[in-house]
Design a protein around this motif. Sequence first.
Motif, PDB file in Angstrom:
ATOM      1  N   SER A 106       0.835  -1.197   0.000  1.00 24.84           N
ATOM      2  CA  SER A 106       0.000   0.000   0.000  1.00 24.84           C
ATOM      3  C   SER A 106       0.872   1.249   0.000  1.00 24.84           C
ATOM      4  O   SER A 106       1.705   1.429   0.890  1.00 24.84           O
ATOM      5  N   LEU A 107       0.672   2.105  -0.979  1.00 26.74           N
ATOM      6  CA  LEU A 107       1.403   3.366  -1.017  1.00 26.74           C
ATOM      7  C   LEU A 107       1.051   4.218   0.198  1.00 26.74           C
ATOM      8  O   LEU A 107       1.927   4.861   0.786  1.00 26.74           O
ATOM      9  N   ASP A 108      -0.218   4.227   0.583  1.00 27.32           N
ATOM     10  CA  ASP A 108      -0.635   5.042   1.723  1.00 27.32           C
ATOM     11  C   ASP A 108       0.046   4.592   3.012  1.00 27.32           C
ATOM     12  O   ASP A 108       0.508   5.422   3.807  1.00 27.32           O
ATOM     13  N   ARG A 122       4.967  10.618  -1.397  1.00 30.53           N
ATOM     14  CA  ARG A 122       3.812  10.623  -2.295  1.00 30.53           C
ATOM     15  C   ARG A 122       4.106  11.377  -3.593  1.00 30.53           C
ATOM     16  O   ARG A 122       3.784  10.913  -4.690  1.00 30.53           O
ATOM     17  N   HIS A 123       4.721  12.549  -3.470  1.00 28.64           N
ATOM     18  CA  HIS A 123       4.994  13.368  -4.646  1.00 28.64           C
ATOM     19  C   HIS A 123       5.985  12.695  -5.596  1.00 28.64           C
ATOM     20  O   HIS A 123       5.912  12.885  -6.815  1.00 28.64           O
ATOM     21  N   LYS A 126       3.890   8.471  -6.362  1.00 28.84           N
ATOM     22  CA  LYS A 126       2.523   8.313  -6.875  1.00 28.84           C
ATOM     23  C   LYS A 126       2.413   8.584  -8.381  1.00 28.84           C
ATOM     24  O   LYS A 126       1.704   7.844  -9.088  1.00 28.84           O
ATOM     25  N   VAL A 129       3.473   5.421 -10.096  1.00 33.21           N
ATOM     26  CA  VAL A 129       2.448   4.384  -9.932  1.00 33.21           C
ATOM     27  C   VAL A 129       1.287   4.629 -10.887  1.00 33.21           C
ATOM     28  O   VAL A 129       0.791   3.708 -11.556  1.00 33.21           O
ATOM     29  N   ASP A 130       0.843   5.874 -10.981  1.00 30.53           N
ATOM     30  CA  ASP A 130      -0.323   6.202 -11.809  1.00 30.53           C
ATOM     31  C   ASP A 130      -0.064   6.004 -13.294  1.00 30.53           C
ATOM     32  O   ASP A 130      -0.985   5.650 -14.047  1.00 30.53           O
ATOM     33  N   ALA A 204       7.579   1.794  -7.287  1.00 35.02           N
ATOM     34  CA  ALA A 204       6.259   1.886  -7.905  1.00 35.02           C
ATOM     35  C   ALA A 204       5.638   0.508  -8.088  1.00 35.02           C
ATOM     36  O   ALA A 204       4.445   0.302  -7.826  1.00 35.02           O
ATOM     37  N   HIS A 207       3.907  -1.147  -5.157  1.00 33.33           N
ATOM     38  CA  HIS A 207       2.545  -0.694  -4.899  1.00 33.33           C
ATOM     39  C   HIS A 207       1.551  -1.184  -5.948  1.00 33.33           C
ATOM     40  O   HIS A 207       0.339  -1.205  -5.699  1.00 33.33           O
TER      41      HIS A 207
END
Length: 473
Positions: A106-108, A122-123, A126, A129-130, A204, A207
């Motif tokens: 989990s990235l969170d 996150r910056h 993410k 990952v996206d 990445a 996740h």
Amino acid sequence: MGKTEYDAIVVGSGPNGLAAAITLQQAGCSVLLIEGKDTLGGGMRSEALTLPGFTHDVCSAIHPLAIASPFFSKLPLEKHGLRYILPDIAAAHPLEDGSEAFLDMSLDVTARALRRDEQAYRHLIKPVVDTWPYMAEDVLGPLSIPRHPMAMARFGIHALRSAKAISRRFATPQGKGLWAGMAAHGIQPLSNLSSAAIGLVLMANAHLKGWPVPVGGSQSIANALVSYFKSLGGAIQTGFFVRSLRDLPASKAVLLDVTPRQLLQIAGHTFSSLYTWQLQRYRYGMGVFKIDWALNGPVPFTAPACRIAGTVHLGNTFDEIAQSEYETSTGRHADKPFVLLAQQSVFDPTRAPAGHHTAWAYCHVPHGSTRDMTEAIEKQVERFAPGFRDRIIARHTMNTVQMHEHNPNYIGGDINGGVIDLGQLFTRPALRLSPYRTSAKGIYICSSSTPPGGGVHGMCGFHAARRALSDIF
């Protein structure tokens, strides 16, 4: 040309050789896969290296790029016996003060655990990952016009920087240390341009799909690929080391899962002087010293996340890891080497007898080193897992020479098939319109010495086979 016995011959059964053979066979070609050893798999072999009942991965152990591979992920390998286990914590990173950082699926969860570095993480990660599903084939392939240029541009802004430069985004020792361990998989100084790329990709993909442990050992991946290749009608010959093209049956194409040095030995007499000169200038990188342990219990890590992580990075702070990698790249042996440790038996009980465990670890050493690093590695483990040595009941070690003897592609112990720095990132093994073509018609190189480089992903073999299909078939 006389009658051909096969449309294509693939030499070498590592992940790239198998990927090339499968790609060609899927396209309707008749393919012969040749392996010098009696066992297929290259870097995906598993053996009882220490004691009966203990299964150890000889080379590769944890496979984030195998499950993330755009090619392997499309094959029906589960129908051919492959099963993965996904640890919730892909990797953990302990620090000497007793704290730790970890890479959760989990990235969170990962970001929140980094506290002050939550937003920095996150910056950084993410966006990768996206966009990874859109740019995976571009990143894991030769230099070309990307299918999704904006996604690739955003990735490249960070990927082409040094890991050291990226580390300044983090404020805490935990964030910096976690990042250092990821980037150090690239086996080069963390101050090198493009040394950030591997860290971004590994984080990445943790996740997205996790860092899997194949049930039964890395050999299970090879066995599934071989089984699928055979189901397509492919032919296999083992126990035959190819010394020259003259050793091979007639074919329209030959794809060699070898590094430039062996390529010259096998087919050099057919190459142009320019291509030969380029191959002779190819640079190999640092080697590895590897240990496998049979244990009477799990590794007693002090940090809780380390006890339930598939992989543990042992190197303390960013500065300590960076210093270790720099010293090794200059031909020196680090007193406190960065150690990559895997503990597959924590998740896969088939690896050891009941109540017992296996552990797998290596550190980077100078190219061709024969120094015994057992003491240095075990001191690093004991540093973060007091009492570890008391649990060792057997060990098996391999220096760079022994690694090379086991797998001829590991020149000087280099498991990446050559340095993957900025100078060879886009020109491996030579500067050509297609890195997989040689200067001789019908002869291709499909090893990790071509883009995208090392790792169990098969993309080098896939792209080389696609090139051969386009050129010849």
